[in-house]
Enzyme design. Structure first.
Site, short mmCIF file in Angstrom:
data_model
loop_
_atom_site.label_atom_id
_atom_site.label_comp_id
_atom_site.label_asym_id
_atom_site.label_seq_id
_atom_site.Cartn_x
_atom_site.Cartn_y
_atom_site.Cartn_z
N LYS A 114 16.07 -3.38 -0.83
CA LYS A 114 16.12 -1.81 -0.50
C LYS A 114 17.02 -1.93 0.98
O LYS A 114 18.00 -1.11 0.92
CB LYS A 114 14.81 -1.25 0.03
CG LYS A 114 13.96 -0.90 -1.16
CD LYS A 114 12.79 -0.16 -0.59
CE LYS A 114 11.86 0.27 -1.83
NZ LYS A 114 10.59 0.99 -1.31
N LYS A 197 16.34 2.07 -15.98
CA LYS A 197 15.21 3.01 -15.90
C LYS A 197 15.06 4.41 -15.47
O LYS A 197 16.18 4.74 -14.65
CB LYS A 197 14.28 2.03 -15.17
CG LYS A 197 13.98 2.24 -13.73
CD LYS A 197 12.83 1.56 -13.28
CE LYS A 197 12.45 2.02 -11.77
NZ LYS A 197 11.13 2.22 -11.37
N LYS A 200 13.99 8.43 -10.16
CA LYS A 200 14.14 9.64 -9.28
C LYS A 200 15.54 9.42 -8.60
O LYS A 200 16.33 10.20 -8.16
CB LYS A 200 13.20 10.20 -8.16
CG LYS A 200 12.86 8.74 -7.06
CD LYS A 200 11.89 9.30 -6.34
CE LYS A 200 11.12 8.26 -5.48
NZ LYS A 200 10.19 7.34 -6.02
P1 ADP Z 1 11.02 5.68 -9.35
O1 ADP Z 1 11.65 4.54 -9.87
O2 ADP Z 1 11.56 7.00 -9.47
O3 ADP Z 1 11.53 5.54 -7.65
P2 ADP Z 1 8.40 4.63 -8.14
O4 ADP Z 1 9.03 3.37 -7.81
O5 ADP Z 1 8.17 5.68 -6.96
O6 ADP Z 1 9.56 5.62 -9.05
O7 ADP Z 1 7.36 4.54 -9.26
C1 ADP Z 1 6.13 5.07 -8.86
C2 ADP Z 1 5.38 4.45 -10.23
O8 ADP Z 1 5.89 5.30 -11.38
C3 ADP Z 1 5.20 3.29 -10.36
O9 ADP Z 1 4.11 2.96 -10.81
C4 ADP Z 1 6.02 2.96 -11.36
O10 ADP Z 1 5.80 1.70 -12.09
C5 ADP Z 1 6.34 4.07 -12.12
N1 ADP Z 1 7.49 4.48 -12.87
C6 ADP Z 1 8.79 4.75 -12.20
N2 ADP Z 1 9.69 4.73 -13.23
C7 ADP Z 1 9.32 4.53 -14.34
C8 ADP Z 1 9.69 4.20 -15.47
N3 ADP Z 1 10.98 4.43 -15.86
N4 ADP Z 1 9.17 3.92 -16.62
C9 ADP Z 1 7.68 3.56 -16.37
N5 ADP Z 1 7.09 3.74 -15.20
C10 ADP Z 1 7.84 4.01 -14.30
NA NA Z 2 11.21 2.86 -6.86
#
Ligand code: ADP
Ligand code: NA
Length: 330
Positions: A114, A197, A200
């Site tokens: 990060k 993946k 957001k």
């Molecule tokens: P982002 O990747 O959008 O920042 P976060 O890291 O805040 O999302 O993820 C929050 C939760 O959602 C975690 O438990 C993560 O494993 C799940 N998650 C996020 N993106 C995905 C994805 N593309 N597929 C499956 N699970 C996901």
């Molecule tokens: Na994340």
């Protein structure tokens, strides 16, 4: 026998959770309220470790909480709260920060990833100590289990080390949490870039399916999802990542296995298949969106639900902090 206690948090860093969050986390949280004594928190204090806007943060925290209730977390069956409503999180974090070695904290690889985005030296100390605040989130509630993905294993190890260190130095106080391996949901990928993946922080909103989006928008995004130029609807991660992602989504939402779906769509075009994926997403998201909108329109009701959660969380957190203060000498 008492149900194992579980704690999990999610950051309020976007206007809406997306399909990846729903399948990878929220839908499983809903199931866990049947088997666990579950504590779920919107971790707004984690969201301030990077640059943010206070008005946005306050709004997003409420929208995040409304979505947690809307997906089916029931205040009668689990505890949903906002991290900053329970000041003990930061108090315990400080105690744990003082027990953490600089070298130990520096080894956290997620910080390195990060921080790399901000450039050397520009990341906040808060971002650096993020995993220690996470340890406080978990230890405050004596969580037996913590749902973790691969990227969080190191943080849970740190949590266990800190719990053990405190217990050893000041007397038995904290429960050592174990990882709770979530049902493996393969990563949902970006509709426009099916090898990345869904996140957001995706480069284009066209690649993400948001829980709070209107049916028309969802349908358009899915119909325009990037696929290969072939015609066959088969799972093939390497050569057909777009179709594979859509199969994964349809399978996860309908409970039909991917091989069964392949059979069902044999000889059919991408158009029919995509339409069905869109309908499955819309059918799942619409009631969630409607419940969230209703809650967001009724500020008093959402406040009341969050106050109930904060009250329950604080009762546990306060008791833990009393012990901590007593043992740590203040
Ligand atoms: P982002 O990747 O959008 O920042 P976060 O890291 O805040 O999302 O993820 C929050 C939760 O959602 C975690 O438990 C993560 O494993 C799940 N998650 C996020 N993106 C995905 C994805 N593309 N597929 C499956 N699970 C996901
Ligand atoms: Na994340």
């Amino acid at each position: 026998m008492a149900r194992p206690r579980v704690l999990s948090g999610i950051q309020p860093t976007a206007d809406s959770f997306h399909l990846g969050n729903y399948l990878g986390a929220l839908r499983q949280w809903v199931k866990m309220q049947e088997t666990h004594d579950a504590f779920y928190c919107v971790v707004d204090l984690h969201a301030i470790t990077v640059q943010y806007d206070p008005v946005e943060l306050r709004r997003r925290t409420r929208v995040a909480a409304a979505q947690l209730f809307a997906v089916g977390l029931d205040p009668d069956r689990c505890t949903v709260f906002v991290q900053s409503h329970v000041p003990e999180h930061t108090e315990l974090a400080w105690v744990l920060i003082c027990l953490t070695g600089m070298g130990e904290a520096s080894r956290m690889t997620q910080f390195k990833d990060k921080a790399a985005k901000y450039g050397e030296g520009a990341a906040s100390v808060g971002l650096f100590t993020y995993p220690i605040l996470q340890a406080a989130d978990i230890l405050l509630y004596h969580a037996d289990q913590v749902p973790v993905g691969a990227d969080q294993k190191q943080h849970l190890e740190l949590t266990r080390d800190l719990a053990q260190r405190f217990n050893h130095r000041f007397g038995e106080t904290f429960t050592l949490p174990s990882p709770y391996i979530l049902k493996e949901v393969e990563k949902i990928t970006d509709l426009q870039d099916p090898t990345a993946k869904m996140s957001k922080s995706s480069s284009s909103p066209q690649g993400i399916l948001d829980l709070l989006e209107q049916p028309n928008t969802l349908r358009k995004k899915i119909m325009r999802a990037v696929t290969d130029t072939g015609t066959e609807i088969v799972a093939d991660e390497e050569n057909k990542p777009g179709i594979t992602n859509l199969l994964r989504i349809l399978s996860a939402l309908t409970g039909t296995s991917i091989p069964e779906l392949e059979k069902r769509y044999a000889g059919q075009g991408y158009g029919t298949f995509k339409k069905d994926v869109a309908e499955a997403v819309i059918e799942t998201f619409t009631p969630i969106r409607e419940r969230a909108e209703k809650l967001l329109a009724d500020e008093a009701e959402l406040d009341r639900m969050l106050a109930v959660g904060a009250e329950r969380a604080r009762a546990v957190a306060r008791e833990t902090m009393e012990k901590v203060r007593d043992r740590a000498g203040f």
